[in-house]
Design a protein around this motif. Structure first.
Motif, PDB file in Angstrom:
ATOM      1  N   SER A  70     -37.274  12.052  34.038  1.00  0.00           N
ATOM      2  CA  SER A  70     -36.641  12.886  32.082  1.00  0.00           C
ATOM      3  C   SER A  70     -36.351  11.571  31.616  1.00  0.00           C
ATOM      4  N   ASP A  71     -35.615  12.253  30.063  1.00  0.00           N
ATOM      5  CA  ASP A  71     -34.681  11.923  29.559  1.00  0.00           C
ATOM      6  C   ASP A  71     -33.833  12.356  28.956  1.00  0.00           C
ATOM      7  N   PRO A  72     -32.440  12.776  28.509  1.00  0.00           N
ATOM      8  CA  PRO A  72     -32.223  13.465  27.348  1.00  0.00           C
ATOM      9  C   PRO A  72     -33.213  13.708  26.276  1.00  0.00           C
ATOM     10  N   ALA A  73     -33.093  14.771  25.346  1.00  0.00           N
ATOM     11  CA  ALA A  73     -33.677  15.279  23.879  1.00  0.00           C
ATOM     12  C   ALA A  73     -32.789  15.214  23.641  1.00  0.00           C
ATOM     13  N   PRO A  74     -33.105  14.748  22.012  1.00  0.00           N
ATOM     14  CA  PRO A  74     -32.423  13.988  21.080  1.00  0.00           C
ATOM     15  C   PRO A  74     -32.510  14.646  19.649  1.00  0.00           C
ATOM     16  N   TYR A  75     -32.147  15.230  18.990  1.00  0.00           N
ATOM     17  CA  TYR A  75     -32.426  15.770  17.703  1.00  0.00           C
ATOM     18  C   TYR A  75     -32.521  15.017  16.808  1.00  0.00           C
ATOM     19  N   GLY A  76     -32.987  15.726  15.517  1.00  0.00           N
ATOM     20  CA  GLY A  76     -32.537  14.449  14.035  1.00  0.00           C
ATOM     21  C   GLY A  76     -31.464  15.521  13.784  1.00  0.00           C
ATOM     22  N   ARG A  77     -31.157  14.058  12.706  1.00  0.00           N
ATOM     23  CA  ARG A  77     -29.925  14.616  11.839  1.00  0.00           C
ATOM     24  C   ARG A  77     -30.275  14.282  10.664  1.00  0.00           C
ATOM     25  N   GLY A  78     -31.061  14.418   9.491  1.00  0.00           N
ATOM     26  CA  GLY A  78     -31.971  13.428   8.537  1.00  0.00           C
ATOM     27  C   GLY A  78     -32.615  12.749   8.916  1.00  0.00           C
ATOM     28  N   THR A  79     -32.458  11.577   8.767  1.00  0.00           N
ATOM     29  CA  THR A  79     -33.145  10.474   8.917  1.00  0.00           C
ATOM     30  C   THR A  79     -33.138   9.885  10.791  1.00  0.00           C
ATOM     31  N   ASP A  80     -31.804  10.623  10.436  1.00  0.00           N
ATOM     32  CA  ASP A  80     -31.032   9.406  12.639  1.00  0.00           C
ATOM     33  C   ASP A  80     -31.960  10.621  12.943  1.00  0.00           C
ATOM     34  N   THR A  81     -31.995  10.307  14.956  1.00  0.00           N
ATOM     35  CA  THR A  81     -31.981  10.625  16.115  1.00  0.00           C
ATOM     36  C   THR A  81     -30.903  10.926  16.696  1.00  0.00           C
ATOM     37  N   ILE A  82     -30.309  11.698  17.421  1.00  0.00           N
ATOM     38  CA  ILE A  82     -29.257  11.613  17.731  1.00  0.00           C
ATOM     39  C   ILE A  82     -29.172  12.662  19.351  1.00  0.00           C
ATOM     40  N   VAL A  83     -28.135  11.173  20.363  1.00  0.00           N
ATOM     41  CA  VAL A  83     -28.477  12.947  22.336  1.00  0.00           C
ATOM     42  C   VAL A  83     -27.059  12.709  21.981  1.00  0.00           C
ATOM     43  N   ASP A  84     -26.717  14.672  21.552  1.00  0.00           N
ATOM     44  CA  ASP A  84     -25.489  14.979  21.784  1.00  0.00           C
ATOM     45  C   ASP A  84     -25.755  16.184  22.790  1.00  0.00           C
ATOM     46  N   PRO A  85     -25.602  16.577  24.083  1.00  0.00           N
ATOM     47  CA  PRO A  85     -25.804  17.356  24.839  1.00  0.00           C
ATOM     48  C   PRO A  85     -24.416  19.095  24.227  1.00  0.00           C
ATOM     49  N   GLY A  86     -23.574  18.606  23.189  1.00  0.00           N
ATOM     50  CA  GLY A  86     -23.008  19.774  22.887  1.00  0.00           C
ATOM     51  C   GLY A  86     -23.402  20.452  22.388  1.00  0.00           C
ATOM     52  N   VAL A  87     -24.795  19.895  21.177  1.00  0.00           N
ATOM     53  CA  VAL A  87     -25.774  20.553  20.001  1.00  0.00           C
ATOM     54  C   VAL A  87     -27.163  20.509  20.574  1.00  0.00           C
ATOM     55  N   ARG A  88     -27.392  20.274  21.831  1.00  0.00           N
ATOM     56  CA  ARG A  88     -28.880  20.112  22.874  1.00  0.00           C
ATOM     57  C   ARG A  88     -28.987  19.699  23.992  1.00  0.00           C
ATOM     58  N   ASN A  89     -28.574  20.546  25.098  1.00  0.00           N
ATOM     59  CA  ASN A  89     -28.729  20.003  26.474  1.00  0.00           C
ATOM     60  C   ASN A  89     -30.045  20.346  27.168  1.00  0.00           C
ATOM     61  N   CYS A  90     -30.479  19.150  26.891  1.00  0.00           N
ATOM     62  CA  CYS A  90     -31.984  19.407  27.280  1.00  0.00           C
ATOM     63  C   CYS A  90     -32.764  17.782  27.957  1.00  0.00           C
ATOM     64  N   ARG A  91     -33.971  18.164  28.752  1.00  0.00           N
ATOM     65  CA  ARG A  91     -33.945  17.060  29.046  1.00  0.00           C
ATOM     66  C   ARG A  91     -35.774  16.703  28.424  1.00  0.00           C
ATOM     67  N   GLN A  92     -36.472  15.823  28.325  1.00  0.00           N
ATOM     68  CA  GLN A  92     -37.720  15.557  28.105  1.00  0.00           C
ATOM     69  C   GLN A  92     -38.321  14.740  28.638  1.00  0.00           C
ATOM     70  N   VAL A  93     -39.950  15.233  28.953  1.00  0.00           N
ATOM     71  CA  VAL A  93     -40.808  14.272  29.316  1.00  0.00           C
ATOM     72  C   VAL A  93     -42.065  13.746  28.008  1.00  0.00           C
ATOM     73  N   GLU A  94     -41.958  12.496  27.838  1.00  0.00           N
ATOM     74  CA  GLU A  94     -42.989  12.354  26.333  1.00  0.00           C
ATOM     75  C   GLU A  94     -44.221  12.784  27.073  1.00  0.00           C
TER      76      GLU A  94
END
Length: 801
Positions: A70-94
């Protein structure tokens, strides 16, 4: 108002309620912002690209493989997609790398969509789902509060399915407009899913996983064909106007009235609660709960039961009294006799069941207008009456409802269901108190006293309920309400069972407040409740002495006891009744007499109690001189052992009792000579009775055999019983006809002998207290002689051979 009213009266629109009905009716969309639950089902087949099929529960080795794939799960901030384990500590599989299938999966997933649509209030036929991601939360994994972006056109909500895996923590928290739902997503059972669905505009977060892992399938829920976007149902803007409308309603015209909102769906009596409401009903329940709390109303679920009774004509039933299924083509319905509309099966918003009994539905309470459609009855019963009354048909309908009333009017509202409902409510308020007295409880108790029913013919259980209410008022009620309750509710229907609590009430109210009530009680209730009246005076006197208030209570109690003494002739009249053998009198118990004498002597009423004693002497049936008086005098004498001289009434009763005993048992009874029995009460002249008469008159015969048919044997036994003959009967069942064997006995002699021995025992009681009787005279000497005769005699009850 009567419990019975016609349905068109209670469903008629009430002008006062038209705006309220409109406001509640505008809650027309079902569901809530979040739905969740658990589902036991066969597990699907889940294949993840690059590592194969997952085992369920997912073992630790496969969790490690998933993390690697899997990959680190990102989160959306406005129009941007950001990976930040301090906000979202999670893994994802498409989603493209995950395949979910299996023989039962389609049915399982369809069930999950049904439940999600129902819980969210979405139209199920328009709802579709699309797998978005497979998420893996390792120990320490989390996602801070956020809102989902609409990832696809028509997306309205998110569905999360937690797969079975060992782990703790990782709760899903969903918030919407100040409300919060915490969902435990733990799913470590091999056959159980934990799931949650929530609208996309709701803020939510994943709390840290404290142990193990959390693995979830995440789906986007969308409306088919690009339907209009839906947001979380929100009727909060209705809470304030509904609360304002409720607050404006209470007034004299609605003091004991309710508001009853019929629900759209059917619910069983056992299954109705706020937690089981469906669709729009659930939304209405939530809005009304918030409005009721703001307006100071009580809210409950309840079952409305409507029963119509008709005169009918029917064919084909013969003499059948009741049938549950009534074929429509075999009956003809005539005019309605009556309609009963009641509410029962009460449940509070927190899920508790309360026993309010059945409250009548009255005019102007039912909303919305026109919702009640009788349709097919839930139950019907056809009953053929006896005589010329004809047949009746009962049709029963049950409907679920939400019921509201102003909290201050609760006692008045519940009073319509009877005293039991009021007591149940007071008991619930009392038991839920944190301190010695719940806030406002005294006011509630006083209100209950004010609406307590008054009736010339109290219903079953009224006395028990009234005694409980009196206890509540003694402990927690106001003095004014207590005084009113004693004077207007208890005293008119006085019974001795009130005495313990009445004594407490009297001590609290004081002698002057009670004086008039006690005298009136003695005059009015003594004939039918002599024991209870005397017992109340005795309890009050004893309690006053115990509390050091004897002097304060002396005059009121003297007046009460004086009224009791002068009212004794009425007691004699009330205790007479017609028996099989003529008029009989129910004797006064010795305990009540003892209390009366003690009270009279303590309060200085020697002259009055002397007159009562003389009155008793003339009424041996009311106060038996052979048994009641000796025990009475013994107990009175034991209570006067400090040298106090009792009045002449004591001596007169002593002589009266002694003379009655001596007249019957002054000498031992003579042993019967021979076996002849009296026949003066045998009045039948049939052949068998002539034969029986001869047997009775024979001086030595003790047994006779009657060979006769059953009817003749029964006749002979009946004659023996009615004549009171000392004879045993037995049937010898051999040959035809059977033989009735009659054997003489000494039953009358044995009874007389027992009576004699008991009389001697009573004489000994009198002899033991004779020293306290002035001028005892010849009766005392005769007693000693009779007792001496008894000790010298060898009278026995042995049966002659």
């Amino acid at each position: 108002m009567s419990d019975y009213t016609y349905l068109h009266d209670v469903t008629a629109p009430d002008g006062e309620l038209s705006r309220l009905e409109t406001l509640i009716g505008s809650v027309d969309r079902p569901g809530d912002y979040c739905a969740h639950g658990r589902l036991v089902s066969p597990m699907p087949r889940i294949v993840v690209g690059g590592m194969g099929t997952l085992s369920l529960p997912v073992p630790g080795t496969q969790v490690e493989e998933l993390v690697a794939a899997s990959d680190p799960a990102p989160y959306g901030r406005g129009t941007d997609t950001i990976v930040d384990p301090g906000v979202r500590n999670c893994r994802q599989v498409e989603a493209g790398l995950v395949e979910v299938s299996g023989r039962a999966w389609n049915d399982t997933f369809s069930s999950l969509l049904d439940r999600s649509a129902e819980g969210l209030g979405c139209p199920r036929e328009m709802l579709d789902a699309e797998l978005y991601k497979l998420l893996v939360y390792e120990t320490g994994g989390f996602f801070v509060p956020h809102r989902d972006t609409e990832k696809a056109e028509g997306m309205v909500a998110t569905l999360v399915i937690a797969l079975p895996v060992v782990g703790r923590g990782g709760e899903l928290v969903v918030r919407h407009r100040g409300r919060e739902e915490i969902v435990d997503m733990a799913a470590d059972d091999p056959s159980e899913f934990s799931w949650a669905a929530f609208y996309a505009d709701c803020e939510h977060e994943i709390r840290p996983v404290t142990e193990g892992n959390r693995i979830c399938l995440v789906y986007n829920l969308m409306l088919k064909d690009g339907g209009a976007p839906l947001r979380a149902p929100d009727h909060d803007d209705l809470v304030a106007p509904i609360a304002e409308e409720l607050a404006a309603l209470p007034g004299p015209s609605r003091r004991d009235r309710k508001l009853v909102w019929l629900l759209e769906h059917d619910y069983s009596e056992a299954g109705l609660s706020f937690g089981t409401l469906k669709n729009t009903d659930r939304a209405v329940g939530r809005v009304l709960a918030a409005a009721a709390e703001r307006a100071g109303y009580f809210l409950h679920t309840a079952i409305l039961q409507v029963e119509d009774t008709f005169h009918v004509g029917f064919h084909g039933y013969g003499y059948v009294r009741e049938v549950e299924v009534v074929p429509g083509d075999e009956i003809e319905t005539y005019e309605a006799i009556d309609t009963s509309c009641t509410l029962g099966c009460w449940t509070t918003p927190d899920g508790k069941r309360v026993d309010y009994g059945e409250l009548p539905l009255v005019e102007g309470e039912l909303m919305p207008d026109g919702r009640f459609d009788p349709g097919v009855p839930d139950m019907q019963r056809l009953t053929e009456a006896t005589g010329n009354a004809g047949a009746t048909l009962d049709r029963l309908y049950r409907r679920a409802a939400l019921v509201l009333w102003p909290e201050p009017d609760t006692v008045a509202v519940l009073g319509a269901a009877g005293t039991g409902a009021v007591l149940a409510y007071l008991a619930g308020r009392r038991s839920s108190a944190d301190g010695p007295e719940p806030a406002g409880f005294r006011e509630l108790a006083d209100r209950a006293a004010g609406i307590w029913p008054v009736s010339h013919y109290p219903f079953p259980g009224w006395h028990e309920d009234t005694a409980q209410m009196l206890e509540i008022l003694c402990a927690d009620g106001g003095a004014e309400a207590l005084s009113m309750f004693v004077r207007e509710r208890v005293m008119p229907h006085f019974q001795g069972e009130f005495n313990e609590t009445l004594t407490r009430a009297g001590m609290r109210l004081g002698p002057e407040e009670m004086r008039e009530m006690l005298v009136a009680l003695a005059r009015e209730k003594l004939p039918d409740h002599a024991e209870g009246t005397v017992d109340l005076a005795h309890r009050l006197c004893r309690e006053a002495s115990r509390e050091g208030l004897a002097r304060d209570w002396e005059e009121p109690l003297r007046d009460m006891v004086h009224a009791i003494c002068t009212g004794m002739p009425s007691v004699n009249r009330s205790r007479r009744r017609q028996g099989w053998s003529g008029e009989v009198t129910n004797p006064l118990p010795g305990a009540a007499l003892e209390q009366l004498f003690h009270l009279a002597w303590r309060l200085g009423l020697e002259e009055e109690i002397g007159e009562v004693a003389n009155f008793f002497i003339g009424l041996p049936d009311l106060v038996p001189p052979d048994r009641t008086i000796p025990a009475l005098l013994r107990n009175l004498h034991a209570g006067e052992q400090r040298g106090r001289v009792v009045g002449n009434g004591f001596a007169d009763l002593w002589r009266h009792s002694a003379e009655a005993l001596l007249s019957r048992s002054g000498v031992p009874p003579s042993h019967p000579l021979g076996w002849a029995l009296p026949v003066d009460r045998l009045d039948c002249g049939c052949g068998h009775c002539i034969e029986l008469r001869k047997f009775c008159e024979h001086p030595t015969a003790t047994m006779h055999r009657f060979k006769a048919r059953q009817d003749a044997r029964s006749h002979i036994e009946g004659q023996i019983r009615s004549a009171g003959l000392d004879m045993d009967c037995d049937t010898e069942e051999s040959g035809r006809p059977y033989v009735l064997i009659c054997t003489k006995n000494r039953a009358s002699w044995e009874r007389r002998l027992r009576e004699y021995r008991e009389d001697i025992g009573q004489m000994k009681i009198l002899e033991g207290i004779a020293i306290a009787v002035p001028e005892s005279g010849p009766s005392e000497e005769a007693l000693r002689a009779a007792i001496g005769h008894a000790s010298e005699s060898r009278v026995s009850a042995r049966r002659d051979g």
